[in-house]
Design a protein around this motif. Structure first.
Motif, PDB file in Angstrom:
ATOM      1  N   LYS A  28      25.929 -49.946 -21.147  1.00  0.00           N
ATOM      2  CA  LYS A  28      26.926 -49.130 -21.843  1.00  0.00           C
ATOM      3  C   LYS A  28      26.158 -48.321 -22.870  1.00  0.00           C
ATOM      4  O   LYS A  28      25.480 -48.879 -23.739  1.00  0.00           O
ATOM      5  N   VAL A  29      26.224 -46.982 -22.743  1.00  0.00           N
ATOM      6  CA  VAL A  29      25.430 -46.121 -23.619  1.00  0.00           C
ATOM      7  C   VAL A  29      26.273 -44.936 -24.077  1.00  0.00           C
ATOM      8  O   VAL A  29      27.064 -44.393 -23.312  1.00  0.00           O
ATOM      9  N   SER A  30      26.113 -44.573 -25.333  1.00  0.00           N
ATOM     10  CA  SER A  30      26.815 -43.420 -25.901  1.00  0.00           C
ATOM     11  C   SER A  30      25.810 -42.315 -26.186  1.00  0.00           C
ATOM     12  O   SER A  30      24.650 -42.575 -26.500  1.00  0.00           O
ATOM     13  N   THR A  31      26.290 -41.076 -26.077  1.00  0.00           N
ATOM     14  CA  THR A  31      25.441 -39.932 -26.397  1.00  0.00           C
ATOM     15  C   THR A  31      25.910 -39.318 -27.706  1.00  0.00           C
ATOM     16  O   THR A  31      27.096 -39.361 -28.039  1.00  0.00           O
ATOM     17  N   GLN A  32      24.957 -38.761 -28.433  1.00  0.00           N
ATOM     18  CA  GLN A  32      25.272 -38.080 -29.683  1.00  0.00           C
ATOM     19  C   GLN A  32      24.358 -36.867 -29.798  1.00  0.00           C
ATOM     20  O   GLN A  32      23.139 -36.999 -29.764  1.00  0.00           O
ATOM     21  N   ARG A  33      24.965 -35.690 -29.903  1.00  0.00           N
ATOM     22  CA  ARG A  33      24.158 -34.458 -30.013  1.00  0.00           C
ATOM     23  C   ARG A  33      23.443 -34.441 -31.361  1.00  0.00           C
ATOM     24  O   ARG A  33      24.035 -34.692 -32.404  1.00  0.00           O
ATOM     25  N   ALA A  83      20.844 -37.946 -28.490  1.00  0.00           N
ATOM     26  CA  ALA A  83      20.373 -39.317 -28.667  1.00  0.00           C
ATOM     27  C   ALA A  83      21.178 -40.211 -27.738  1.00  0.00           C
ATOM     28  O   ALA A  83      22.358 -39.951 -27.482  1.00  0.00           O
ATOM     29  N   PHE A  84      20.535 -41.268 -27.222  1.00  0.00           N
ATOM     30  CA  PHE A  84      21.182 -42.248 -26.356  1.00  0.00           C
ATOM     31  C   PHE A  84      21.107 -43.605 -27.056  1.00  0.00           C
ATOM     32  O   PHE A  84      20.016 -44.077 -27.379  1.00  0.00           O
ATOM     33  N   ILE A  85      22.271 -44.235 -27.274  1.00  0.00           N
ATOM     34  CA  ILE A  85      22.337 -45.490 -28.017  1.00  0.00           C
ATOM     35  C   ILE A  85      23.248 -46.437 -27.261  1.00  0.00           C
ATOM     36  O   ILE A  85      24.396 -46.079 -26.956  1.00  0.00           O
ATOM     37  N   GLY A  86      22.753 -47.648 -26.941  1.00  0.00           N
ATOM     38  CA  GLY A  86      23.612 -48.541 -26.189  1.00  0.00           C
ATOM     39  C   GLY A  86      23.078 -49.947 -26.035  1.00  0.00           C
ATOM     40  O   GLY A  86      22.165 -50.368 -26.744  1.00  0.00           O
ATOM     41  N   THR A  87      23.679 -50.650 -25.056  1.00  0.00           N
ATOM     42  CA  THR A  87      23.341 -52.035 -24.783  1.00  0.00           C
ATOM     43  C   THR A  87      23.218 -52.239 -23.275  1.00  0.00           C
ATOM     44  O   THR A  87      23.722 -51.444 -22.485  1.00  0.00           O
ATOM     45  N   TYR A  88      22.560 -53.329 -22.900  1.00  0.00           N
ATOM     46  CA  TYR A  88      22.466 -53.698 -21.495  1.00  0.00           C
ATOM     47  C   TYR A  88      22.512 -55.210 -21.351  1.00  0.00           C
ATOM     48  O   TYR A  88      22.202 -55.947 -22.283  1.00  0.00           O
ATOM     49  N   SER A  89      22.914 -55.645 -20.167  1.00  0.00           N
ATOM     50  CA  SER A  89      22.867 -57.055 -19.807  1.00  0.00           C
ATOM     51  C   SER A  89      22.686 -57.127 -18.311  1.00  0.00           C
ATOM     52  O   SER A  89      22.950 -56.162 -17.584  1.00  0.00           O
ATOM     53  N   GLY A  90      22.237 -58.260 -17.843  1.00  0.00           N
ATOM     54  CA  GLY A  90      22.044 -58.381 -16.411  1.00  0.00           C
ATOM     55  C   GLY A  90      21.698 -59.783 -15.997  1.00  0.00           C
ATOM     56  O   GLY A  90      21.396 -60.647 -16.823  1.00  0.00           O
ATOM     57  N   GLU A  91      21.748 -59.970 -14.688  1.00  0.00           N
ATOM     58  CA  GLU A  91      21.377 -61.236 -14.089  1.00  0.00           C
ATOM     59  C   GLU A  91      20.711 -60.937 -12.761  1.00  0.00           C
ATOM     60  O   GLU A  91      21.243 -60.167 -11.953  1.00  0.00           O
ATOM     61  N   GLY A  92      19.542 -61.509 -12.541  1.00  0.00           N
ATOM     62  CA  GLY A  92      18.803 -61.206 -11.327  1.00  0.00           C
ATOM     63  C   GLY A  92      18.404 -59.736 -11.310  1.00  0.00           C
ATOM     64  O   GLY A  92      17.888 -59.209 -12.287  1.00  0.00           O
ATOM     65  N   ASP A  93      18.683 -59.071 -10.184  1.00  0.00           N
ATOM     66  CA  ASP A  93      18.332 -57.649 -10.094  1.00  0.00           C
ATOM     67  C   ASP A  93      19.499 -56.735 -10.453  1.00  0.00           C
ATOM     68  O   ASP A  93      19.405 -55.520 -10.347  1.00  0.00           O
ATOM     69  N   SER A  95      29.817 -35.844 -27.023  1.00  0.00           N
ATOM     70  CA  SER A  95      29.748 -37.295 -27.186  1.00  0.00           C
ATOM     71  C   SER A  95      30.540 -37.982 -26.094  1.00  0.00           C
ATOM     72  O   SER A  95      31.746 -37.745 -25.957  1.00  0.00           O
ATOM     73  N   VAL A  96      29.852 -38.821 -25.327  1.00  0.00           N
ATOM     74  CA  VAL A  96      30.512 -39.618 -24.289  1.00  0.00           C
ATOM     75  C   VAL A  96      29.993 -41.040 -24.358  1.00  0.00           C
ATOM     76  O   VAL A  96      28.910 -41.296 -24.893  1.00  0.00           O
ATOM     77  N   THR A  97      30.769 -41.960 -23.801  1.00  0.00           N
ATOM     78  CA  THR A  97      30.343 -43.340 -23.642  1.00  0.00           C
ATOM     79  C   THR A  97      30.327 -43.642 -22.155  1.00  0.00           C
ATOM     80  O   THR A  97      31.368 -43.575 -21.496  1.00  0.00           O
TER      81      THR A  97
END
Length: 108
Positions: free
Chosen positions: A51-56, A36-46, A71-73
Motif C-alpha cells: 500500500k503506497v501513497s504518492t505526493q507531488r 514521493a512514494f510512501i507506504g508499507t508492505y507485507s508478504g508471505e512466501g513469494d 495524490s493517490v493511494t
C-alpha cells in the motif's frame, strides 16, 4: 520482500514512469523527479501486498500524474521472483485505472 534499494518501472493507460524505492522493515520510501512514494508492505512466501501513497513535490506542469491527480493511494498485490517483483493494482481515488509495476533490486 528483501530489504534494499529497488528501481521501479510502472504504467497505466495514461503513460509510464520510473523511480526508486527503498524497502526496510515493512516500509517503502522513494520517488522520482515529480513525486514521493510512501507506504508499507507485507508478504508471505513469494506473495506480496503493498500500500503506497504518492505526493507531488515538484510542481513543474510538464510532469503529468499517471492517474490524472497528484495524490493517490495504491493497493497492490504481486509476486517475487529472485530480485524482481511484479505488482498490479488500483488507486483508491481512481478505481477504474489499472496499475502495473516491476521492481528490480539494485542494492542492499
Amino acid at each position: 520482500m528483501r530489504d534494499g534499494l529497488y528501481k521501479v518501472d510502472f504504467h497505466t493507460v495514461h503513460g509510464t514512469g520510473s523511480g526508486v524505492i527503498y524497502a526496510i522493515g515493512g516500509k517503502v520510501r522513494g520517488g522520482n523527479s515529480g513525486f514521493a512514494f510512501i507506504g508499507t508492505y507485507s508478504g508471505e512466501g513469494d506473495r506480496l501486498t503493498v500500500k503506497v501513497s504518492t505526493q507531488r513535490h515538484n510542481f513543474d506542469p510538464n510532469l503529468k500524474p499517471l492517474f490524472g491527480i497528484d495524490s493517490v493511494t495504491l493497493t497492490l498485490k504481486g509476486t517475487m521472483t529472485g530480485d524482481m517483483i511484479d505488482l498490479e493494482g488500483t488507486a483508491l481515488q481512481v478505481p477504474g485505472v489499472h496499475f502495473k509495476a516491476v521492481l528490480t533490486r539494485i542494492a542492499d
